[in-house]
Write a protein that holds these residues in place. Sequence first.
Motif, PDB file in Angstrom:
ATOM      1  N   GLY A  22       2.556  -6.609   3.731  1.00 30.57           N
ATOM      2  CA  GLY A  22       1.694  -7.753   3.824  1.00 30.57           C
ATOM      3  C   GLY A  22      -0.263  -6.728   4.175  1.00 30.57           C
ATOM      4  O   GLY A  22      -0.762  -6.855   3.195  1.00 30.57           O
ATOM      5  N   ALA A  23      -0.089  -6.351   4.804  1.00 33.30           N
ATOM      6  CA  ALA A  23      -1.230  -5.712   5.489  1.00 33.30           C
ATOM      7  C   ALA A  23      -2.122  -4.577   4.080  1.00 33.30           C
ATOM      8  O   ALA A  23      -2.956  -4.650   4.210  1.00 33.30           O
ATOM      9  CB  ALA A  23      -1.197  -4.481   6.863  1.00 33.30           C
ATOM     10  N   GLU A  24      -0.795  -3.830   3.958  1.00 34.68           N
ATOM     11  CA  GLU A  24      -1.289  -3.047   2.869  1.00 34.68           C
ATOM     12  C   GLU A  24      -1.406  -3.602   1.403  1.00 34.68           C
ATOM     13  O   GLU A  24      -2.497  -3.169   1.056  1.00 34.68           O
ATOM     14  CB  GLU A  24      -0.488  -1.692   2.442  1.00 34.68           C
ATOM     15  CG  GLU A  24       0.225  -1.120   3.505  1.00 34.68           C
ATOM     16  CD  GLU A  24       1.759  -0.493   3.097  1.00 34.68           C
ATOM     17  OE1 GLU A  24       2.116  -0.191   1.746  1.00 34.68           O
ATOM     18  OE2 GLU A  24       2.494   0.659   3.981  1.00 34.68           O
ATOM     19  N   LYS A  25      -1.315  -4.796   0.818  1.00 32.22           N
ATOM     20  CA  LYS A  25      -1.649  -5.288   0.255  1.00 32.22           C
ATOM     21  C   LYS A  25      -2.830  -5.740   0.167  1.00 32.22           C
ATOM     22  O   LYS A  25      -3.531  -5.684  -0.320  1.00 32.22           O
ATOM     23  CB  LYS A  25      -0.550  -6.164  -0.916  1.00 32.22           C
ATOM     24  CG  LYS A  25       0.733  -5.757  -0.997  1.00 32.22           C
ATOM     25  CD  LYS A  25       1.410  -6.682  -1.520  1.00 32.22           C
ATOM     26  CE  LYS A  25       2.592  -6.657  -2.300  1.00 32.22           C
ATOM     27  NZ  LYS A  25       3.620  -7.276  -2.030  1.00 32.22           N
ATOM     28  N   PHE A  26      -3.125  -5.896   1.674  1.00 32.37           N
ATOM     29  CA  PHE A  26      -4.809  -6.803   1.634  1.00 32.37           C
ATOM     30  C   PHE A  26      -5.382  -5.461   1.553  1.00 32.37           C
ATOM     31  O   PHE A  26      -6.648  -5.784   1.375  1.00 32.37           O
ATOM     32  CB  PHE A  26      -4.091  -7.520   3.354  1.00 32.37           C
ATOM     33  CG  PHE A  26      -6.107  -7.905   3.451  1.00 32.37           C
ATOM     34  CD1 PHE A  26      -6.165  -9.364   3.093  1.00 32.37           C
ATOM     35  CD2 PHE A  26      -6.652  -7.126   5.193  1.00 32.37           C
ATOM     36  CE1 PHE A  26      -7.846  -9.440   3.598  1.00 32.37           C
ATOM     37  CE2 PHE A  26      -8.120  -7.670   5.633  1.00 32.37           C
ATOM     38  CZ  PHE A  26      -8.293  -8.914   4.637  1.00 32.37           C
ATOM     39  N   ALA A  29      -6.881  -4.943  -1.960  1.00 34.93           N
ATOM     40  CA  ALA A  29      -7.014  -6.054  -2.609  1.00 34.93           C
ATOM     41  C   ALA A  29      -8.990  -5.488  -2.058  1.00 34.93           C
ATOM     42  O   ALA A  29      -9.704  -5.958  -3.048  1.00 34.93           O
ATOM     43  CB  ALA A  29      -6.372  -7.387  -2.132  1.00 34.93           C
ATOM     44  N   MET A  30      -8.626  -4.773  -0.750  1.00 35.02           N
ATOM     45  CA  MET A  30     -10.186  -5.070  -0.033  1.00 35.02           C
ATOM     46  C   MET A  30     -11.144  -4.078  -0.353  1.00 35.02           C
ATOM     47  O   MET A  30     -12.060  -4.074  -0.629  1.00 35.02           O
ATOM     48  CB  MET A  30     -10.487  -5.399   1.229  1.00 35.02           C
ATOM     49  CG  MET A  30      -9.973  -6.764   1.709  1.00 35.02           C
ATOM     50  SD  MET A  30     -10.679  -7.860   1.644  1.00 35.02           S
ATOM     51  CE  MET A  30     -12.449  -7.694   2.101  1.00 35.02           C
ATOM     52  N   LEU A  87      -7.539   4.875  -5.563  1.00 34.44           N
ATOM     53  CA  LEU A  87      -6.876   5.504  -4.190  1.00 34.44           C
ATOM     54  C   LEU A  87      -6.632   4.764  -2.830  1.00 34.44           C
ATOM     55  O   LEU A  87      -5.966   5.947  -2.493  1.00 34.44           O
ATOM     56  CB  LEU A  87      -8.681   5.832  -4.659  1.00 34.44           C
ATOM     57  CG  LEU A  87      -8.918   7.002  -4.762  1.00 34.44           C
ATOM     58  CD1 LEU A  87     -10.679   6.421  -4.913  1.00 34.44           C
ATOM     59  CD2 LEU A  87      -8.419   7.945  -5.131  1.00 34.44           C
ATOM     60  N   GLN A  88      -6.981   3.506  -2.963  1.00 28.91           N
ATOM     61  CA  GLN A  88      -6.421   2.581  -1.109  1.00 28.91           C
ATOM     62  C   GLN A  88      -4.506   2.877  -1.506  1.00 28.91           C
ATOM     63  O   GLN A  88      -4.154   3.333  -0.173  1.00 28.91           O
ATOM     64  CB  GLN A  88      -6.715   1.283  -1.351  1.00 28.91           C
ATOM     65  CG  GLN A  88      -6.621   1.002  -0.268  1.00 28.91           C
ATOM     66  CD  GLN A  88      -7.451   1.680   1.034  1.00 28.91           C
ATOM     67  OE1 GLN A  88      -8.511   2.254   0.848  1.00 28.91           O
ATOM     68  NE2 GLN A  88      -6.388   1.705   2.136  1.00 28.91           N
ATOM     69  N   ARG A  89      -4.603   2.737  -2.178  1.00 30.63           N
ATOM     70  CA  ARG A  89      -3.098   2.904  -2.792  1.00 30.63           C
ATOM     71  C   ARG A  89      -1.874   4.244  -2.289  1.00 30.63           C
ATOM     72  O   ARG A  89      -1.535   4.106  -1.156  1.00 30.63           O
ATOM     73  CB  ARG A  89      -2.502   2.229  -4.511  1.00 30.63           C
ATOM     74  CG  ARG A  89      -2.293   0.865  -4.996  1.00 30.63           C
ATOM     75  CD  ARG A  89      -1.727   0.629  -6.442  1.00 30.63           C
ATOM     76  NE  ARG A  89      -1.973  -0.067  -6.646  1.00 30.63           N
ATOM     77  CZ  ARG A  89      -2.386  -0.869  -7.420  1.00 30.63           C
ATOM     78  NH1 ARG A  89      -3.421   0.072  -7.606  1.00 30.63           N
ATOM     79  NH2 ARG A  89      -2.792  -2.248  -7.661  1.00 30.63           N
ATOM     80  N   ARG A  90      -2.958   5.238  -2.993  1.00 30.88           N
ATOM     81  CA  ARG A  90      -2.344   6.542  -2.390  1.00 30.88           C
ATOM     82  C   ARG A  90      -3.270   7.125  -0.752  1.00 30.88           C
ATOM     83  O   ARG A  90      -1.567   7.890  -0.403  1.00 30.88           O
ATOM     84  CB  ARG A  90      -2.976   7.437  -3.177  1.00 30.88           C
ATOM     85  CG  ARG A  90      -3.035   7.788  -4.206  1.00 30.88           C
ATOM     86  CD  ARG A  90      -4.015   8.534  -5.312  1.00 30.88           C
ATOM     87  NE  ARG A  90      -4.124   9.703  -5.193  1.00 30.88           N
ATOM     88  CZ  ARG A  90      -4.753  10.697  -5.624  1.00 30.88           C
ATOM     89  NH1 ARG A  90      -5.816  10.258  -6.808  1.00 30.88           N
ATOM     90  NH2 ARG A  90      -5.317  11.895  -5.054  1.00 30.88           N
ATOM     91  N   THR A  91      -4.087   5.969  -0.170  1.00 34.51           N
ATOM     92  CA  THR A  91      -3.795   6.360   0.873  1.00 34.51           C
ATOM     93  C   THR A  91      -3.129   5.329   1.657  1.00 34.51           C
ATOM     94  O   THR A  91      -2.293   6.137   2.561  1.00 34.51           O
ATOM     95  CB  THR A  91      -5.547   5.505   1.455  1.00 34.51           C
ATOM     96  OG1 THR A  91      -6.200   6.769   0.868  1.00 34.51           O
ATOM     97  CG2 THR A  91      -5.737   5.891   3.081  1.00 34.51           C
ATOM     98  N   GLU A  92      -2.652   4.009   1.016  1.00 29.20           N
ATOM     99  CA  GLU A  92      -1.558   3.509   2.407  1.00 29.20           C
ATOM    100  C   GLU A  92      -0.038   4.944   1.524  1.00 29.20           C
ATOM    101  O   GLU A  92       0.290   4.574   2.667  1.00 29.20           O
ATOM    102  CB  GLU A  92      -1.382   2.110   1.468  1.00 29.20           C
ATOM    103  CG  GLU A  92      -2.411   1.297   1.005  1.00 29.20           C
ATOM    104  CD  GLU A  92      -2.848   1.234   2.762  1.00 29.20           C
ATOM    105  OE1 GLU A  92      -1.457   0.835   4.065  1.00 29.20           O
ATOM    106  OE2 GLU A  92      -4.205   0.701   3.443  1.00 29.20           O
ATOM    107  N   ALA A  93       0.366   5.151   0.954  1.00 28.76           N
ATOM    108  CA  ALA A  93       1.409   5.901   0.327  1.00 28.76           C
ATOM    109  C   ALA A  93       0.721   7.318   1.844  1.00 28.76           C
ATOM    110  O   ALA A  93       2.211   7.483   2.226  1.00 28.76           O
ATOM    111  CB  ALA A  93       1.343   6.751  -0.414  1.00 28.76           C
ATOM    112  N   LEU A  94      -0.009   8.155   1.746  1.00 34.38           N
ATOM    113  CA  LEU A  94      -0.154   8.893   2.684  1.00 34.38           C
ATOM    114  C   LEU A  94       0.351   8.459   4.273  1.00 34.38           C
ATOM    115  O   LEU A  94       0.826   9.753   4.600  1.00 34.38           O
ATOM    116  CB  LEU A  94      -1.469   9.366   2.022  1.00 34.38           C
ATOM    117  CG  LEU A  94      -1.645  11.170   3.242  1.00 34.38           C
ATOM    118  CD1 LEU A  94      -1.079  12.266   2.745  1.00 34.38           C
ATOM    119  CD2 LEU A  94      -3.050  11.112   2.583  1.00 34.38           C
ATOM    120  N   ARG A  95      -0.044   7.706   4.289  1.00 38.47           N
ATOM    121  CA  ARG A  95      -0.203   6.854   5.362  1.00 38.47           C
ATOM    122  C   ARG A  95       1.540   6.823   5.751  1.00 38.47           C
ATOM    123  O   ARG A  95       1.641   7.277   7.196  1.00 38.47           O
ATOM    124  CB  ARG A  95      -0.869   5.941   5.988  1.00 38.47           C
ATOM    125  CG  ARG A  95      -1.098   5.531   7.386  1.00 38.47           C
ATOM    126  CD  ARG A  95      -1.547   4.052   7.466  1.00 38.47           C
ATOM    127  NE  ARG A  95      -2.652   3.887   7.401  1.00 38.47           N
ATOM    128  CZ  ARG A  95      -3.944   3.044   6.292  1.00 38.47           C
ATOM    129  NH1 ARG A  95      -3.102   2.570   5.456  1.00 38.47           N
ATOM    130  NH2 ARG A  95      -5.046   3.918   6.607  1.00 38.47           N
TER     131      ARG A  95
END
Length: 266
Positions: A22-26, A29-30, A87-95
């Motif tokens: 949920g935090a990743e989706k948030f 979105a942000m 880019l945020q999706r890729r950042t989350e995947a990288l994290r």
Amino acid sequence: GIGALLVAFTSLITYLTRTEKGAEKFRIAMAGVGAVVDVVFDRIAAIGKAILTFINVGTKEGLRELKDAFSGIGEEIKEDVKLMTELQRRTEALRDSERDLSVETAQRRAEIERLKLIAEDVTNTEQERLEAAQDAFDIEQELLNKRVENAEEAVRIAKQRAGASEREEEDLDNIRDKEVELANIQAESATKSIELNNKINAIKKEQIAKNKELAKQAQDELDMIKDLEGQRAEIRRDELSNALQAEVDANEERKRNIKETIKDDK
């Protein structure tokens, strides 16, 4: 009214941030919201610049800049939202990848140390030591490839963020930090790989030296066997020669006896 909206918004945020997914989706979105805000602020700045042009230069130039300030805003927002959310999706995947890799690295490094102990234990055979050192080297290379892949992705993300941002100095510092991190990872693992590769080469040299020593020992044994065979052959020749000489002497003795007998008879 507004209070109910605030409660609903707060509840939504709380729901989204209760779990990691949920935090990743948030955050994704942000990132989109942030892209919209950045475009709006950039256009507001452009409007302010147009107003100054009205005052300092003239109406014509001011109108042209004001028109440019509003031109294509919808398309820019659409493109920036798409870019920043991706880019945020890729950042989350990288994290996620770095979190998993951090655990894997700790576990695999423990395995590497275990294999190094086997490789350094001279009571093991050279083959066992060589296989352990090679396995340790392969694990280190696998970890290096994964860590470099993540670090390169971090650099790519930083550069793409910089390309869509007006904060040049901050973005350049971020890119520099990511590139330094990548270089440090490569240097660290290169050092470990060199250490393990040197161990492999040392064991191979030991094996070659031992094989040479064994070959020398085998050759010495062959030479000794040949010498013994030569000595036995010489002894046999001497024995045969002595036997033949004894037979010749016996025949000579018999001849003399016969002659003596004939002489006496006369």
